[in-house]
Design a protein around this motif. Structure first.
Motif, PDB file in Angstrom:
ATOM      1  N   GLN A 124      70.052  48.340  40.907  1.00 18.79           N
ATOM      2  CA  GLN A 124      71.409  47.896  41.225  1.00 18.79           C
ATOM      3  C   GLN A 124      72.320  49.042  41.605  1.00 18.79           C
ATOM      4  O   GLN A 124      73.116  48.912  42.531  1.00 18.79           O
ATOM      5  N   SER A 125      72.186  50.176  40.892  1.00 13.60           N
ATOM      6  CA  SER A 125      73.111  51.246  41.287  1.00 13.60           C
ATOM      7  C   SER A 125      72.707  51.828  42.631  1.00 13.60           C
ATOM      8  O   SER A 125      73.547  52.348  43.357  1.00 13.60           O
ATOM      9  N   ALA A 126      71.423  51.721  42.988  1.00 13.97           N
ATOM     10  CA  ALA A 126      71.029  52.152  44.324  1.00 13.97           C
ATOM     11  C   ALA A 126      71.570  51.198  45.386  1.00 13.97           C
ATOM     12  O   ALA A 126      72.078  51.612  46.421  1.00 13.97           O
ATOM     13  N   GLU A 127      71.495  49.896  45.090  1.00  8.08           N
ATOM     14  CA  GLU A 127      72.061  48.923  46.029  1.00  8.08           C
ATOM     15  C   GLU A 127      73.566  49.101  46.138  1.00  8.08           C
ATOM     16  O   GLU A 127      74.145  48.972  47.211  1.00  8.08           O
ATOM     17  N   ALA A 128      74.182  49.419  44.990  1.00  7.84           N
ATOM     18  CA  ALA A 128      75.641  49.487  44.957  1.00  7.84           C
ATOM     19  C   ALA A 128      76.201  50.621  45.814  1.00  7.84           C
ATOM     20  O   ALA A 128      77.374  50.595  46.166  1.00  7.84           O
ATOM     21  N   ILE A 129      75.396  51.630  46.148  1.00  7.81           N
ATOM     22  CA  ILE A 129      75.935  52.658  47.043  1.00  7.81           C
ATOM     23  C   ILE A 129      75.579  52.373  48.496  1.00  7.81           C
ATOM     24  O   ILE A 129      75.688  53.242  49.350  1.00  7.81           O
ATOM     25  N   GLY A 130      75.162  51.153  48.766  1.00  9.09           N
ATOM     26  CA  GLY A 130      75.009  50.742  50.154  1.00  9.09           C
ATOM     27  C   GLY A 130      73.691  51.127  50.794  1.00  9.09           C
ATOM     28  O   GLY A 130      73.592  51.188  52.021  1.00  9.09           O
ATOM     29  N   LEU A 131      72.677  51.382  49.980  1.00 13.34           N
ATOM     30  CA  LEU A 131      71.361  51.674  50.556  1.00 13.34           C
ATOM     31  C   LEU A 131      70.701  50.367  51.021  1.00 13.34           C
ATOM     32  O   LEU A 131      70.922  49.320  50.430  1.00 13.34           O
ATOM     33  N   THR A 132      69.891  50.466  52.059  1.00 11.93           N
ATOM     34  CA  THR A 132      69.141  49.292  52.496  1.00 11.93           C
ATOM     35  C   THR A 132      67.996  49.059  51.506  1.00 11.93           C
ATOM     36  O   THR A 132      67.615  49.972  50.764  1.00 11.93           O
ATOM     37  N   PRO A 133      67.434  47.844  51.496  1.00 10.57           N
ATOM     38  CA  PRO A 133      66.331  47.572  50.550  1.00 10.57           C
ATOM     39  C   PRO A 133      65.208  48.598  50.677  1.00 10.57           C
ATOM     40  O   PRO A 133      64.643  49.030  49.673  1.00 10.57           O
ATOM     41  N   GLN A 135      65.510  51.755  51.710  1.00  7.54           N
ATOM     42  CA  GLN A 135      65.996  53.038  51.169  1.00  7.54           C
ATOM     43  C   GLN A 135      66.005  53.025  49.641  1.00  7.54           C
ATOM     44  O   GLN A 135      65.703  54.042  49.010  1.00  7.54           O
ATOM     45  N   PHE A 139      63.904  56.066  48.073  1.00  6.84           N
ATOM     46  CA  PHE A 139      64.552  57.202  47.416  1.00  6.84           C
ATOM     47  C   PHE A 139      64.702  57.050  45.911  1.00  6.84           C
ATOM     48  O   PHE A 139      64.874  58.038  45.210  1.00  6.84           O
ATOM     49  N   VAL A 140      64.681  55.818  45.432  1.00  7.33           N
ATOM     50  CA  VAL A 140      64.962  55.627  44.006  1.00  7.33           C
ATOM     51  C   VAL A 140      63.763  55.051  43.249  1.00  7.33           C
ATOM     52  O   VAL A 140      63.361  55.589  42.222  1.00  7.33           O
TER      53      VAL A 140
END
Ligand SMILES: Nc1ncnc2c1ncn2[C@@H]1O[C@H](COP(=O)(O)OP(=O)(O)O)[C@@H](O)[C@H]1O
Ligand SMILES: [Mg+2]
Lengths: 225, 250
Positions: A124-133, A135, A139-140
């Motif tokens: 969720q915090s990766a999604e919350a910074i606007g990364l694409t699914p 990405q 990266f995470v």
């Protein structure tokens, strides 16, 4: 003086033959491990699909390879192929097939379990910074999966390497078979040959598997956070 | 009307959300203008977290509308991936990426989502880190930091995306008491610089000074709202009064 029998290992010809046998085994192990890693990762991600039927099917497949001994699988494919195709499949091919099927199942289970062990808030915090699914995974999730999975994946690889000693039963000329031939050939003049030959094979397996598990320890330390 | 045009960043109308049969948000209306700090309070389980998560698309809603920067969620040219770059969010759980250093954590969004240059983005990251007093920790890993430091980094990570609005969900709730202050001070500093924000908190003293507007939620609806000063000195509803009283010893 009684012959210690150590000289069986001093014969260049014997060593060369043992190494060739080892090469055959390692080749089977290497190909199966490579196939298992690639298919296992795909399998693992597929297993996270919400489709329960897909997952149930995978469980059956995985348990089948856990419950039924690998040797039985080798025989099943080796002798089974004669019945189905009217001809034996090559021992080498049967070995790679069985080891890859087993490795893929175990690897898939590892990948699935590891990805699921990563806390939801990491996604969720990766999604919350606007990364694409993609990405988010790139990266995470995948880097953390790699770190978590390394010890058990490497453990699986050493288990696979060790188990390849079974290929001798489907007619593959592996290090064990060569060793047996040498022992039988020397039976009369050197009754201690079996001790030295098997000791040597023991050492070889140790030399292959030990660095792998050392490497895994090192990774674990380096990646601990 | 001569009043100047209101600059609305976030407009929530009649928001409804349920998990299965359980209704969590039952018609919520909130309007946030640029530069405004809205504090949301209310008993645990009343839907505050769910509300924030709807605002950046981590949850889907079943009714009502969410309009961000004039675009309605779910409409044709609305893309959550782009919107999230403009909506910063800091969670209650320490959510830094454990395999990355502080700087890598902060730069992930700017470099990968926003495609900015490393040089420019890291310049901003360092300036922000200086502002929160953590410039010397750029190359540390999250495990080397205290909870309070991690939350300050998480705030910097969101700020470095240059968001239009920041969402804070009880960011001090899992901190040791002595670390609460340092995090709240950072949030207050950001508010004073004019950042638009929605803050969910149980820190009433902080809410009092940070909030322009207070929203009191209960059972998935807004039970009372008003300017911070009025709300804290003279709450209009009995429920709000009772809720506030639970924070004071008498
Ligand atoms: N993923 C979920 N599935 C089912 N119910 C949930 C889920 N998330 C939250 N809820 C329920 O929704 C209600 C509101 O939760 P939440 O928004 O977290 O409240 P708050 O943040 O105000 O404490 C709670 O009753 C909670 O149990
Ligand atoms: Mg909450």
């Amino acid at each position: 003086m009684r012959n210690s029998g150590f000289d069986v290992l001093l014969s260049l010809n014997n060593l060369r033959r043992l190494m060739l046998g080892l090469g055959g085994t390692l080749e089977i192990a290497a190909v199966s491990v490579a196939v298992s890693v690639i298919l296992g990762v795909l399998c693992g991600f597929a297993m996270m699909s919400k489709n329960r039927a897909v997952y149930a099917l995978f469980r059956v497949y995985l348990e089948a390879f856990r419950i039924v001994p690998i040797l039985v699988w080798l025989f099943l494919f080796f002798f089974g192929s004669a019945i189905v195709f009217g001809a034996n499949l090559e021992g080498w091919f049967v070995s790679v097939l069985v080891f890859s099927l087993w490795g893929t199942a175990e690897m898939g289970d590892l990948v699935r379990g590891t990805v699921l062990s990563i806390p939801a808030h990491q996604w969720q915090s990766a999604e919350a910074i606007g990364l694409t699914p993609w990405q988010v995974r790139r990266f995470v999730i995948i880097p953390q999966t790699l770190r978590r999975i390394a010890p058990s994946a490497i453990n699986l690889v050493t288990r696979m390497v060790k188990t390849t000693s079974l290929v001798v039963f489907v007619g593959v000329t592996d290090i064990l078979r060569v060793g047996k031939q040498i022992i039988e050939f020397n039976m009369m003049k050197n009754p201690m040959a079996s001790f030295w030959i098997y000791g040597f094979i023991f050492l070889i397996y140790f030399l292959i598997c030990y660095p792998i598990s050392r490497f895994s320890k090192k990774l674990e330390e380096k990646w601990s956070y | 009307m001569t009043a100047q045009k209101r600059d609305v960043i976030l407009d929530i109308k009649g928001l409804r959300k349920s998990y299965g049969d359980k209704i969590v948000l039952n018609g919520v209306d909130i309007c946030v203008e640029r530069g405004e700090a809205v504090v949301i309070i209310g008993p645990s389980g009343c839907g505050k977290t769910t509300l924030l998560r709807c605002v950046n698309g981590l949850e889907t809603h079943q009714g009502g509308t969410i309009t961000i920067d004039g675009r309605e969620a779910g409409s044709k040219n609305f893309d959550w991936i782009l919107v999230r770059q403009k909506v910063g969010m800091v969670f209650q759980s320490y959510d830094l990426f454990p395999h990355m250093t502080v700087l890598e954590n902060i730069l992930l969004g700017p470099l990968r989502a926003q495609k900015r240059t490393r040089e420019e983005a890291s310049g901003q990251a360092i300036r922000l880190l200086e502002r929160v007093g953590l410039a010397d920790r750029v190359n540390d890993f999250p495990r080397q930091l205290s909870g309070g430091q991690r939350q300050r980094i998480a705030i910097v990570r969101a700020l470095c995306m240059n968001p239009d609005i920041m969402l804070f969900d009880e960011v001090t709730a899992s901190l040791d008491p002595e670390m609460v202050r340092e995090v709240l001070d950072v949030i207050l500093g950001v508010a004073r610089q004019g950042m638009t924000m929605m803050i969910v908190t149980h820190e009433m003293g902080f809410a009092r000074v940070a909030a322009d507007k207070v929203i009191f939620m209960e059972g998935g609806v807004i039970a009372e709202e008003g300017p911070a000063k009025e709300f804290f000195t003279l709450p209009k509803t009995e429920r709000a009064r009772r809720f506030l009283n639970t924070f004071y010893f008498e």
